[in-house]
Motif scaffolding. Structure first.
Motif, PDB file in Angstrom:
ATOM      1  N   LEU A   1      46.327  25.033  43.822  1.00  0.00           N
ATOM      2  CA  LEU A   1      46.534  26.467  43.987  1.00  0.00           C
ATOM      3  C   LEU A   1      46.282  27.266  42.713  1.00  0.00           C
ATOM      4  O   LEU A   1      46.254  28.490  42.759  1.00  0.00           O
ATOM      5  N   ILE A   2      46.118  26.599  41.580  1.00  0.00           N
ATOM      6  CA  ILE A   2      45.848  27.302  40.320  1.00  0.00           C
ATOM      7  C   ILE A   2      44.336  27.336  40.133  1.00  0.00           C
ATOM      8  O   ILE A   2      43.707  26.343  39.798  1.00  0.00           O
ATOM      9  N   GLY A   3      43.751  28.485  40.379  1.00  0.00           N
ATOM     10  CA  GLY A   3      42.300  28.598  40.339  1.00  0.00           C
ATOM     11  C   GLY A   3      41.763  28.757  38.934  1.00  0.00           C
ATOM     12  O   GLY A   3      42.488  29.104  37.998  1.00  0.00           O
ATOM     13  N   PRO A   4      40.465  28.524  38.756  1.00  0.00           N
ATOM     14  CA  PRO A   4      39.819  28.736  37.452  1.00  0.00           C
ATOM     15  C   PRO A   4      39.659  30.233  37.197  1.00  0.00           C
ATOM     16  O   PRO A   4      39.845  31.057  38.101  1.00  0.00           O
ATOM     17  N   PRO A   5      39.304  30.610  35.989  1.00  0.00           N
ATOM     18  CA  PRO A   5      39.106  32.042  35.706  1.00  0.00           C
ATOM     19  C   PRO A   5      37.999  32.629  36.574  1.00  0.00           C
ATOM     20  O   PRO A   5      37.014  31.970  36.892  1.00  0.00           O
ATOM     21  N   SER A   6      38.188  33.891  36.960  1.00  0.00           N
ATOM     22  CA  SER A   6      37.169  34.610  37.726  1.00  0.00           C
ATOM     23  C   SER A   6      35.878  34.693  36.890  1.00  0.00           C
ATOM     24  O   SER A   6      35.945  34.784  35.657  1.00  0.00           O
ATOM     25  N   PRO A   7      34.713  34.640  37.473  1.00  0.00           N
ATOM     26  CA  PRO A   7      34.417  34.674  38.916  1.00  0.00           C
ATOM     27  C   PRO A   7      34.223  33.298  39.531  1.00  0.00           C
ATOM     28  O   PRO A   7      33.599  33.183  40.585  1.00  0.00           O
ATOM     29  N   GLU A   8      34.736  32.212  38.895  1.00  0.00           N
ATOM     30  CA  GLU A   8      34.569  30.879  39.459  1.00  0.00           C
ATOM     31  C   GLU A   8      35.280  30.779  40.807  1.00  0.00           C
ATOM     32  O   GLU A   8      36.335  31.376  41.026  1.00  0.00           O
ATOM     33  N   VAL A   9      34.694  30.013  41.721  1.00  0.00           N
ATOM     34  CA  VAL A   9      35.290  29.822  43.041  1.00  0.00           C
ATOM     35  C   VAL A   9      36.437  28.818  42.931  1.00  0.00           C
ATOM     36  O   VAL A   9      36.243  27.711  42.419  1.00  0.00           O
TER      37      VAL A   9
END
Length: 439
Positions: A230-238
């Motif tokens: 649930l912890i996403g990479p920095p934007s704009p990465e998917v």
């Protein structure tokens, strides 16, 4: 269904008849082996088994059709006979007809026996068969009178009896465990799909991982393999939990998820965007995106999303005006696609001696202790299957808590290099991960 003991199927039928009838004794003995002192007894005898051709060419988890690793699918054939003898050791036909009538009615009323089948407070399916989406289909076989008569051995005057014949299917005999599995495919070919109506064409996600000594990699996956990380990479990465659905005429639609784990009608859940803001659902006429979470809110009740294979479709509801100022809600739904919700491995302890546990961590959002995951976790290291066991022996693992596995490796810290670690939960595999042993 995967079982090792056919007698569990017979015991299920005995439990059904015993509980439903109550006044009769139900046994698994052959009808010609019961003594002439028998009273109020029904025999349920397995006399034949036949391989089910539909499952004959099943492909094993290792990608082969090796018979060792594919289940043996059987249809089982039973003869059900009533027995009641008088004090003169002669059968009493009227009492036997009454008993067999009860049995016929009971098996007619319960043609499908599954995990939820109960009579009163009694679970009908044998306890060793419950909890794994098992089920039995009971089919009455309309055997002709001449054919029925030939079933009996004419040398024994007692054996021409009033009986009923049943088929129970499909029973899958448990295959030998797969000891090695190949890599997984991240993309499949194109398929022909209808046009002119609301439909889903494809599902997409990314499989994100970091190879040993390399930079992070994000590979496109279709069908989607959405990781519960649930912890996403920095934007704009998917992000890893991002699901994208491509199709046509999707405007105004809502996601519909289907899983046997859902205790809802048809095992389906309609995801309300207003009640599930963290899902970050966006809808256009040709695309729907969402971030899969560890739970979904349905009428104020959270439903857990566990790793596994899910069905997804799109539902559109609209109000149609009727005469008299009335309205009617019309609901239409697209075709359904399958996608995987996978676990995500985040870290592991350093490797020590053989027999010393290496703790492997999965991302928050998955509770490995959830009862629905009992027996559904698989571990492979270097392509070798590990057994879930508390023995602490090499090539075993056990669940430590909701986020950690204790893995007893088949090598020690002298086996330098990168060892592929594969985690599968309910058939859904985590993105690639390696246990690294420094030189």
């Amino acid at each position: 269904m995967a079982l090792e003991d056919l007698s569990r199927v017979t015991e299920t039928l005995i439990t059904l008849l015993t509980t439903r009838i109550g006044s009769a004794t139900v046994v698994a003995q052959a009808p010609d082996q019961l003594p002439t002192s028998t009273k109020s007894t029904i025999s349920v005898y397995l006399y034949h088994a036949r391989e089910d051709a539909h499952y004959k060419n099943a492909v094993a988890r290792d990608g082969t059709s090796n018979p060792f690793h594919t289940p043996l699918a059987l249809s089982l054939f039973y003869v059900v006979t009533a027995h009641h003898y008088g004090d003169d050791d002669k059968p009493e036909p009227l009492q036997e007809q009454k008993l067999l009538g009860y049995a016929l009615k009971a098996l007619h009323d319960y043609p499908l026996v599954g995990d939820d089948t109960k009579i009163g407070a009694v679970d009908i399916l044998h306890h060793e068969l419950r909890g794994s989406d098992n089920g039995l289909q009971i089919i009455y076989r309309p055997v002709g009178p001449e054919e029925s008569a030939t079933f009996w051995n004419g040398d024994d005057q007692r054996l021409i009896r009033f009986s009923a014949f049943y088929e129970v299917r499909v029973v899958l005999m448990k295959p030998e465990p797969v000891t090695h599995i190949p890599g997984y495919v991240l993309s499949v070919g194109n398929y022909i799909l209808p046009t002119g109506v609301m439909h889903l064409a494809s599902s997409h996600s990314v499989v994100r991982f970091t190879p040993p000594g390399g930079d992070p990699i994000a590979l496109p996956a279709s069908p989607a393999r959405v990781a519960l990380e649930l912890i996403g990479p920095p934007s704009p990465e998917v992000p890893n939990n991002h699901l994208a659905l491509h199709g046509s005429r999707l405007g105004g639609g809502r996601l519909v998820l289907r899983s046997p784990l859902f205790d809802t009608p048809n095992n389906q859940i309609v995801v309300d965007p207003a009640a599930n803001l963290a899902w970050d659902i966006h809808v256009t006429s040709t695309r729907i995106t969402a971030r899969i979470q560890a739970s979904v809110n349905v009428d104020g009740v959270p439903k857990t999303i566990l790793p596994g294979i899910y069905g997804v479709s799109v539902q559109v509801s609209s109000d149609v005006a009727l005469p008299g100022g009335l309205t009617k809600t019309v609901t239409s739904r697209s075709n359904e696609l399958a996608f995987a919700v996978t676990p995500f491995v985040t870290d592991n302890d350093p490797v020590g001696d053989i027999g010393v546990a290496v703790r492997v961590e999965v991302a928050p959002g998955i509770d490995l202790m959830d009862p629905a995951l009992a027996g559904q976790v698989e571990v492979y290291v270097d392509g070798l299957a590990y057994e879930e066991s508390a023995s602490g022996n090499p090539k075993t693992f056990e669940i430590h808590d909701g986020q950690h596995l204790d893995v007893y490796l088949h090598f020690d810290d002298g086996a330098t290099g990168n060892h592929p670690f594969r985690l599968l939960i309910r058939g859904a595999e985590a993105p690639p991960y390696w246990i690294e042993v420094a030189s």
